[in-house]
Design a protein around this motif. Structure first.
Motif, short mmCIF file in Angstrom:
data_model
loop_
_atom_site.label_atom_id
_atom_site.label_comp_id
_atom_site.label_asym_id
_atom_site.label_seq_id
_atom_site.Cartn_x
_atom_site.Cartn_y
_atom_site.Cartn_z
N ILE A 250 0.86 -1.18 0.00
CA ILE A 250 0.00 0.00 0.00
C ILE A 250 0.89 1.23 0.00
CG2 ILE A 250 -1.82 1.25 1.23
CD1 ILE A 250 -2.33 -1.47 2.72
N GLU A 251 0.58 2.18 -0.87
CA GLU A 251 1.31 3.45 -0.88
C GLU A 251 0.41 4.55 -0.30
OE1 GLU A 251 3.33 6.75 -3.89
OE2 GLU A 251 2.22 5.04 -4.71
N ILE A 252 0.91 5.23 0.72
CA ILE A 252 0.22 6.41 1.24
C ILE A 252 0.73 7.60 0.43
CG2 ILE A 252 -0.18 7.88 3.24
CD1 ILE A 252 0.20 5.44 4.99
N ILE A 253 -0.14 8.12 -0.43
CA ILE A 253 0.27 9.18 -1.36
C ILE A 253 0.42 10.50 -0.63
CG2 ILE A 253 -0.37 10.45 -3.44
CD1 ILE A 253 -1.97 7.92 -4.28
N GLY A 254 -0.58 10.86 0.16
CA GLY A 254 -0.52 12.14 0.85
C GLY A 254 -1.83 12.44 1.57
N TYR A 255 -1.89 13.63 2.16
CA TYR A 255 -3.06 13.99 2.96
C TYR A 255 -3.29 15.49 2.89
CZ TYR A 255 0.01 15.98 6.50
OH TYR A 255 0.92 16.77 7.16
N LYS A 256 -4.45 15.89 3.39
CA LYS A 256 -4.79 17.31 3.48
C LYS A 256 -5.62 17.55 4.73
CE LYS A 256 -7.26 21.00 1.02
NZ LYS A 256 -8.12 21.32 -0.16
N LEU A 257 -5.25 18.57 5.51
CA LEU A 257 -6.03 19.00 6.67
C LEU A 257 -6.77 20.29 6.34
CD1 LEU A 257 -3.54 18.48 9.66
CD2 LEU A 257 -5.71 17.29 9.33
N ASN A 258 -7.91 20.50 6.95
CA ASN A 258 -8.65 21.73 6.70
C ASN A 258 -7.98 22.95 7.33
OD1 ASN A 258 -9.39 20.56 9.21
ND2 ASN A 258 -11.21 21.86 9.35
N LYS A 259 -7.11 22.73 8.35
CA LYS A 259 -6.38 23.82 8.99
C LYS A 259 -5.05 23.30 9.49
CE LYS A 259 -8.53 26.65 11.74
NZ LYS A 259 -9.31 27.19 12.88
N ASN A 260 -4.17 24.21 9.85
CA ASN A 260 -2.89 23.82 10.45
C ASN A 260 -2.89 24.00 11.96
OD1 ASN A 260 -1.60 23.14 7.99
ND2 ASN A 260 -1.23 25.32 7.57
N ALA A 261 -3.88 24.72 12.48
CA ALA A 261 -3.99 24.93 13.93
C ALA A 261 -5.46 24.92 14.31
CB ALA A 261 -3.34 26.25 14.34
N PHE A 262 -5.77 24.24 15.41
CA PHE A 262 -7.15 24.07 15.84
C PHE A 262 -7.32 24.49 17.29
CE2 PHE A 262 -6.24 21.03 12.53
CZ PHE A 262 -7.37 21.03 11.72
N ASP A 263 -8.52 24.91 17.61
CA ASP A 263 -8.90 25.13 19.00
C ASP A 263 -9.59 23.88 19.53
OD1 ASP A 263 -8.01 27.80 19.07
OD2 ASP A 263 -9.91 28.51 18.20
#
Length: 745
Positions: free
Chosen positions: A619-632
């Motif tokens: 399995i190759e994990i290609i990449g990811y995306k978060l909706n923000k870089n900092a959260f409360d």
């Protein structure tokens, strides 16, 4: 004129018609809405099902031998409470009202007995009336009285037996003593050996203390002579005969019917086993019940120390006060030393505490010992504020929930119908009424306003609990709606399965005795049931967190889809969902998950690429995306991840995501565990070359301490994780290091 009117009202209620007025007030609290909300708790549906099966039995002795799920082995409780509900179920059917009404009426009778016995003990009608009123305003009293459980009956009769023995000995009334032993026999049929323990423990301490006092006063009377004289007054042989005549015959029947195994389980396991902690039941520290008192008696618990101190200093003059204090002491010590600690076990002490409370307030109202009120008021105000804070922040909140649901409710659901807004509104006002007389403690109108305000707010609290909080709470924790939907939709041959669901006791009750509920704990057994009913629809109730694994198993091996029918949601709370499935079931939208199978060109350009592999480049994990870089804390985290299938996967695995603090003041972790595409596309079905887009959403925990967060991912089955191929991505525990973000402090 005004004072004369209120005096006449008080005389009418307290002196002229106390039983009528107490019955009326008790009924106003006990009876409204009693059958309007569903059964739940640990016990109501459980015992209700036993009663249903007993009444459905064709045996001549159906009313003697408890049966549960077709087996005559319900041996944890005796018989009397079932006898209480049979007439009501016969008239009203197997309904919530039929199961609760006899115990609510028992609760009303208990209030009247508190009045009667307090009056007998002290020959003081106002004190007796206030004692009954305090008991009615203690939250624990109504919470327990308004449900199908043994405790209100046990407490009513054991309390009555204990005090009738005392006044019978004191006044040399054989009738009282005989009635007391008969009531102990009823308790033996209700809760077993507590029938002997509760009065026996109180009198044991009383004989020791009284014997010591008498031997000090009278040199001619020795300690043992005093004790033997008191024991003689108990008329033990006559009492034993009455006790055995009332209760012994049923235990003899159970021995003839079931032999020694019944006695081993009932007395060995459910009496001594609980005492020793030999069975898996709740435990707690030695001071556990001190904290339970704070919830059970709120807000009046704030005055309990002062009331007990007043009774203690009066003990040399009043043996009655001494006996009540010793009863409270014994019950508190005994249950504190017991290894098993259910919150409601302390309930037998509550009527005795109610008897101790009134003199403090009567003296205050009459203007006696007013100087002491400064200390009483300040201490009471502080305790009220502290205990309200504990209730609001959760120290005892879950124990109050326990009386009507289960002790794990708060852990599962958090703040369900939170009472914090109520406490924040009412507690400062209650404290204000406590402190108000300190402006000028000699002014009667200030004392009158103070007491009126405190009792009014306490009544408001009881109303809030009984008519808003409990009914709404139980709507959250019931599968009743799901059962009704199943009964409406089902066709001949259809079946219903419960999968890993603690609500099955309620389901057994609401399904009725003619419907079989399959309780299963493995997907393998569910698959067998589906295969054995190939032409029928199979309904499954399941916790929402188990849906992906169930869906994955059924699609993987049978090709059987899961179609959602309903859930138990009362927004925003939801736990149980009901699905239907079957070998021939077709469902719309079952292929929507295929939209998550994408091509290279569909991968967004702005993702964070990692291009690492798992399981020897399977399995190759290609990449990811978060909706923000900092959260409360409390903020929604949205994670999209993209991976590619390089080799076939022979077993079914789950994804995991761990979010661990790596840079911060405190360690903290939260996680996501999920089957691929929520179970629609198990790893065993993956095709080489598939590129899969997964979408996850999670709330950052409110209690998160903040800091730098490192994300780990991977796939696992049981305790085995697929290996991480590249060393730079492996944390040493086969967790793939995906990336980082921050949670704000």
């Amino acid at each position: 004129m005004k004072n004369g009117f209120w005096q006449r009202v008080a005389d009418f209620l307290i002196k002229d018609h106390p039983y009528i007025s107490l019955t009326f007030f008790s009924a106003l609290i006990m009876l409204p809405l009693l059958g309007s909300y569903p059964l739940l708790g640990q016990w109501e549906p459980h015992y209700g099902r036993v009663a249903m099966e007993m009444m459905a039995s064709n045996r001549w002795d159906w009313f003697l031998d408890p049966i549960y799920l077709g087996k005559y082995d319900f041996w944890s409780k005796p018989i009397f409470a079932f006898w209480m509900v049979f007439p009501f179920m016969k008239i009203l059917g197997p309904t919530e009202l039929a199961l609760r009404l006899p115990f609510a009426l028992n609760g009303i009778a208990g209030i009247l007995m508190i009045y009667y016995l307090t009056k007998r003990m002290f020959n003081d009608k106002p004190r007796a009336f206030l004692a009954a009123l305090f008991a009615l305003l203690f939250p624990i009293y109504t919470l327990i009285s308004k449900q199908f459980m043994w405790d209100i009956t046990t407490v009513t009769f054991s309390f009555s037996a204990t005090l009738l023995l005392f006044v019978g000995m004191r006044d040399d009334r054989k009738k009282d003593i005989r009635i007391a032993y008969a009531l102990m026999g009823v308790v033996m049929l209700t809760k077993g050996l507590l029938a002997i323990l509760i009065p026996g423990g109180a009198f044991f301490l009383w004989f020791i203390v009284n014997g010591f006092v008498l031997s000090q006063k009278d040199e001619k009377t020795t300690f043992m002579q005093s004790i033997l004289a008191d024991i003689k007054k108990l008329r033990l042989l006559e009492g034993l005969g009455i006790f055995v005549a009332v209760s012994g015959w049923w235990y003899l029947y159970m021995y003839i019917r079931h032999g020694a195994p019944y006695f081993i389980e009932f007395f060995g396991k459910h009496h001594f086993g609980r005492l020793e902690g030999a069975i898996k039941k709740p435990d707690g520290p030695f001071d556990f019940y001190i904290w339970q008192y704070s919830m059970a008696l709120f807000p009046w618990v704030a005055f309990a120390p002062a009331a007990m101190y007043r009774a203690a200093i009066a003990k040399k003059k009043e043996k009655e006060e001494q006996f009540i204090l010793l009863a409270i002491l014994f019950l508190t010590l005994f249950f504190s030393l017991s290894a098993t600690k259910f919150p409601h076990y302390i309930f037998p002490a509550v009527p005795f505490i109610a008897m101790i409370m009134p003199p403090l307030f009567i003296d205050f109202f009459k203007g006696k010992q007013l100087k002491s009120w400064y200390l009483v008021a300040v201490l009471g105000a502080l305790l009220t504020g502290l205990i309200a804070k504990d209730l609001g922040t959760g120290l005892n909140y879950r124990e109050m929930l326990y009386f009507i649901t289960t002790h794990r409710v708060q852990k599962w659901f958090g703040r369900v119908f939170d009472m914090v807004p109520y406490l924040e509104m009412v507690t400062p006002i209650f404290v204000l009424f406590i402190l108000l007389p300190l402006i000028s403690v000699k002014r009667k109108f200030l004392r009158t306003i103070s007491l009126t305000g405190m009792f009014s707010l306490s009544l408001l609290f009881i109303g809030y609990i009984n008519f808003y909080w409990v009914p709404n709470m139980l709507e959250v924790f019931t599968p009743k709606k799901l059962v009704k939907i199943y009964q409406t939709e089902k066709k001949p041959g259809d079946i219903i399965i419960d999968y890993n669901n603690w609500k099955n006791r309620s389901m057994y009750f609401y399904l009725g005795v003619d419907e079989h509920l399959y309780r299963e704990t493995s997907t393998a057994s569910i698959k067998k049931l589906i295969q054995s009913h190939p032409q029928n629809t199979v309904y499954i109730t399941v916790k929402d967190k188990h849906v992906p694994e169930l869906r994955s198993a059924l699609l993987n091996d049978l090709g059987a889809p899961l179609v959602k029918v309903a859930d138990d949601a009362i927004p925003p709370y939801k736990e149980i969902e009901m699905y239907k499935t079957g070998m021939n079931l077709k469902a719309k939208g079952m292929d929507d998950w295929k939209k998550s199978l994408i091509s290279e060109k569909d991968i967004p350009r702005n993702i964070k690429r990692v291009n690492g592999t798992l399981a020897q480049k399977s399995i190759e994990i290609i990449g990811y995306k978060l909706n923000k870089n900092a959260f409360d804390p409390k903020e929604k985290l949205v994670l999209d991840i993209y991976y590619k299938v390089l080799k076939p996967i022979k077993e079914s695995y789950k994804f995991f995501f761990h979010f661990d603090v790596y840079s911060g003041a405190l360690p903290f972790s939260f996680k996501i565990d999920e089957y691929p595409l929520k179970g629609y596309y198990p790893t065993t079905k993956w095709q080489v070359g598939d590129i899969i887009h997964e979408h996850f959403e999670e709330i950052v925990p409110p209690s998160h301490p903040g800091g730098g967060i490192k994300m780990y991912t991977g796939l696992y089955k049981g305790n085995i994780r697929l290996g991480v191929d590249q060393e730079k991505y492996n944390d040493g525990e086969n967790r793939f290091i995906l990336g980082t973000f921050r949670v704000n402090i």
